[in-house]
Design a protein around this motif. Structure first.
Motif, short mmCIF file in Angstrom:
data_model
loop_
_atom_site.label_atom_id
_atom_site.label_comp_id
_atom_site.label_asym_id
_atom_site.label_seq_id
_atom_site.Cartn_x
_atom_site.Cartn_y
_atom_site.Cartn_z
N GLU A 50 0.84 -1.22 0.00
CA GLU A 50 0.00 0.00 0.00
C GLU A 50 0.87 1.25 0.00
N LEU A 51 1.95 1.22 0.77
CA LEU A 51 2.85 2.36 0.83
C LEU A 51 3.50 2.60 -0.54
N ALA A 52 3.92 1.51 -1.17
CA ALA A 52 4.54 1.63 -2.50
C ALA A 52 3.54 2.22 -3.49
N ALA A 53 2.29 1.81 -3.37
CA ALA A 53 1.26 2.32 -4.30
C ALA A 53 1.01 3.80 -4.05
N ALA A 54 1.11 4.23 -2.80
CA ALA A 54 0.88 5.65 -2.49
C ALA A 54 2.02 6.51 -3.06
N PHE A 55 3.27 5.99 -3.00
CA PHE A 55 4.40 6.75 -3.55
C PHE A 55 4.45 6.67 -5.07
N ASP A 56 3.92 5.60 -5.61
CA ASP A 56 4.14 5.30 -7.03
C ASP A 56 2.90 4.62 -7.61
N PRO A 57 1.78 5.38 -7.75
CA PRO A 57 0.52 4.74 -8.15
C PRO A 57 0.56 4.10 -9.53
N GLU A 58 1.44 4.60 -10.43
CA GLU A 58 1.44 4.07 -11.79
C GLU A 58 2.52 3.01 -12.03
N GLY A 59 3.29 2.68 -11.00
CA GLY A 59 4.28 1.61 -11.15
C GLY A 59 5.54 2.02 -11.88
N LEU A 60 5.90 3.32 -11.80
CA LEU A 60 7.13 3.77 -12.48
C LEU A 60 8.36 2.99 -12.00
N PHE A 61 8.41 2.67 -10.68
CA PHE A 61 9.61 2.02 -10.12
C PHE A 61 9.47 0.50 -10.03
N HIS A 62 8.41 -0.05 -10.61
CA HIS A 62 8.24 -1.51 -10.55
C HIS A 62 9.23 -2.21 -11.47
N ASN A 63 9.65 -3.39 -11.06
CA ASN A 63 10.47 -4.22 -11.95
C ASN A 63 10.07 -5.69 -11.77
N ASP A 64 10.73 -6.57 -12.52
CA ASP A 64 10.36 -8.00 -12.48
C ASP A 64 10.49 -8.56 -11.07
N TYR A 65 11.58 -8.17 -10.39
CA TYR A 65 11.85 -8.70 -9.04
C TYR A 65 10.70 -8.36 -8.10
N LEU A 66 10.30 -7.09 -8.08
CA LEU A 66 9.24 -6.66 -7.16
C LEU A 66 7.93 -7.37 -7.48
N ARG A 67 7.65 -7.52 -8.79
CA ARG A 67 6.40 -8.18 -9.19
C ARG A 67 6.45 -9.67 -8.84
N ARG A 68 7.59 -10.29 -9.16
CA ARG A 68 7.74 -11.75 -8.95
C ARG A 68 7.53 -12.13 -7.48
N HIS A 69 8.00 -11.26 -6.59
CA HIS A 69 7.93 -11.58 -5.17
C HIS A 69 6.72 -10.94 -4.49
N GLY A 70 5.80 -10.41 -5.28
CA GLY A 70 4.57 -9.87 -4.71
C GLY A 70 4.80 -8.67 -3.82
N LEU A 71 5.84 -7.90 -4.09
CA LEU A 71 6.17 -6.75 -3.23
C LEU A 71 5.43 -5.49 -3.66
N VAL A 72 4.85 -5.52 -4.88
CA VAL A 72 4.05 -4.38 -5.34
C VAL A 72 2.75 -4.94 -5.93
N SER A 73 1.71 -4.10 -5.91
CA SER A 73 0.43 -4.53 -6.48
C SER A 73 0.44 -4.27 -7.99
N PRO A 74 -0.18 -5.14 -8.76
CA PRO A 74 -0.22 -4.92 -10.21
C PRO A 74 -0.91 -3.60 -10.52
N VAL A 75 -0.43 -2.88 -11.56
CA VAL A 75 -1.11 -1.62 -11.95
C VAL A 75 -1.66 -1.81 -13.36
#
Ligand SMILES: Cc1cc2nc3c(=O)[nH]c(=O)nc-3n(C[C@H](O)[C@H](O)[C@H](O)COP(=O)(O)OP(=O)(O)OC[C@H]3O[C@@H](n4cnc5c(N)ncnc54)[C@H](O)[C@@H]3O)c2cc1C
Length: 430
Positions: A405-430
């Motif tokens: 939730e914190l990551a989504a508040a700082f970065d709602p559109e997923g600018l800083f998302h990468n494969d690692y964060l997605r693969r490990h469920g550390l960010v919500s899909p956008v």
């Protein structure tokens, strides 16, 4: 376009097409705004490239090594504000010259402060929290290009320190400091496992910082390193009660039995904190150089049983291993810290550079350590199918949902998302 930029271990070539090298915070802000307006996904901060996996990778990298290397000590607040690209070795020299110190260091001084705290890097010591726990302030360029200042009174700081680059680019980190101190370290060899496991708590409490180096073969721990703060000016190694067996080394040793000129001074000779707390000296290649690393952190009550479980796999581990290190870390309150709310034992592996073989073995090790709730080190190799399975990480990190939730508040559109964060469920899909 792809870069030929690799990480320190050269086992990962960053896939990013562009590597930016901003010199000021304003340049970082311009880069972030520009990437956002160009619709780039996967803009990632890059520190000193000492991670062993793709955690830092993305479509474009923001390498912070050229950022203004500011270091500002506030003697009244007992803090230091450090620019986002500064390495611990540089910071330590500066602090010591002004009469100050940080509470602990990792095995090497070469790593950037921002990159180290972003991945929960730690040293050793029953009472020593990981390096990220010293953070009392962050300045982060978030996805909108705005500069956010985070302080302890903001509930977000505890979630934002160990953030794996998911919240944005840290352009400055403020750390607690204390007056400079001296440390002496002693190394013992051939310490019987029975003596260590029979009195594990006493052994790890026998110095400020204790490390066990083992190849998991035979009945002895190869090297036991003990570092303790000593008084000035007379300070020398004070061994304390004779509960640690083994032979006291009479010359400096390297944990991998390599040339000991690259290791910090031992033999109980006192010296400044930053010349003893790391195992390796800044002017030399740390560790082996050609290697891979993995590490798992278990609640400290499970330490001896987890060690026994690994000893049972020695026939599989030893052929791929250069050396293992066992350390202890005090608990903290940082949401994604590997020591979040639990005093921990770190079980580290320095592997030969045999990535396919190591990756084939990691699930086996993770299965053996699963009953102990082992948390993988974010910056080292771990299996994507076992501990890396999102449900499993959520069990290990009770605040992971809040972190998303914190990551989504700082970065709602997923600018800083990468494969690692997605693969490990550390960010919500956008
Ligand atoms: C020889 C060797 C010894 C090691 N010893 C230890 C040890 O004793 N203890 C331990 O715990 N670990 C150890 N490590 C692991 C190491 O500390 C971590 O991998 C650490 O993250 C390295 O920092 P870095 O700056 O190189 O990070 P990078 O690999 O450059 O980046 C790591 C992560 O931090 C993020 N990041 C970096 N800079 C910023 C920034 N300014 N803003 C936002 N995010 C940022 C990146 O996006 C990425 O997600 C060791 C590694 C090596 C190679």
């Amino acid at each position: 376009m792809t870069t030929t930029l690799t990480n320190w271990a050269k086992n990962h070539t960053y896939r990013a097409g562009t590597v930016h090298e901003p010199r000021s915070v304003e340049e970082v802000q311009t880069l972030v705004r520009g990437a956002r307006s160009r619709g780039v996904r996967g803009l990632r901060a890059l520190g000193s490239r000492h991670c062993f996996n793709d955690v830092a990778d993305g479509a474009e990298l923001v390498a912070l090594g050229s950022l203004d290397p500011e270091i500002e000590v506030d003697t009244e607040a007992r803090t230091v504000r450090v620019g986002g690209g500064v390495r611990y070795g540089t910071l330590a020299e500066h602090l010591h010259a002004e009469g100050w110190a940080v509470h602990n260091l990792a095995s090497l001084p070469h790593i950037s402060v921002a990159g180290a705290v972003a991945t929960a890097t730690h040293g050793s010591g029953d009472a020593r929290r990981n390096l990220a726990a010293a953070v009392v302030g962050l300045e982060v360029v978030a996805a909108d290009g705005g500069l956010r200042h985070l302080l302890p009174q903001d509930g977000d700081l505890a979630g934002a320190v160990v953030s794996l680059g998911a919240l944005g680019v840290m352009t400055a980190v403020t750390l607690e400091i204390e007056p400079t101190f001296d440390v002496a370290q002693e190394v013992r060899t051939a310490v019987p496992w029975d003596a260590v496991l029979g009195a594990f708590d006493q052994v790890t409490a026998s110095a400020d910082s204790v490390s066990l180096f083992t190849r998991w073969e035979g009945e002895v721990v190869d090297q036991l390193w003990r570092k303790s703060r000593v008084g000035r000016p007379e300070g020398a190694w004070a061994p304390g009660p004779e509960l640690v067996a083994g032979t006291v080394a009479t010359e400096n040793l390297h944990p991998l039995d390599l040339d000991a000129r690259s290791t910090t001074e031992q033999l109980g000779r006192p010296g400044p904190w930053h010349e003893r707390l790391p195992h390796f000296r800044m002017a030399f290649t740390p560790s082996n150089g050609a290697e891979l690393q993995s590490e798992y952190l278990v609640p400290r009550g499970h330490g001896p049983a987890a060690i026994e479980a690994l000893r049972g796999l020695s026939h599989l581990i030893a052929p791929l291993l250069l050396v293992s290190e066992v350390r202890t870390i005090a608990q903290d309150e940082l949401w994604l810290s590997t020591a979040y709310q639990q005093d921990s034992v770190g079980l580290h592996f320095t592997w030969k550079p045999l990535q396919p073989e190591v990756e084939a073995l990691l699930p086996r090790i993770e299965r053996a350590l699963a009953p102990f709730g082992a948390r993988p080190h974010w910056g080292k190799l771990f299996s994507a199918t076992e501990a890396g399975e999102p449900g499993r990480l959520a069990e290990l990190y009770p605040r992971l949902g809040q972190f998303r939730e914190l990551a989504a508040a700082f970065d709602p559109e997923g600018l800083f998302h990468n494969d690692y964060l997605r693969r490990h469920g550390l960010v919500s899909p956008v």
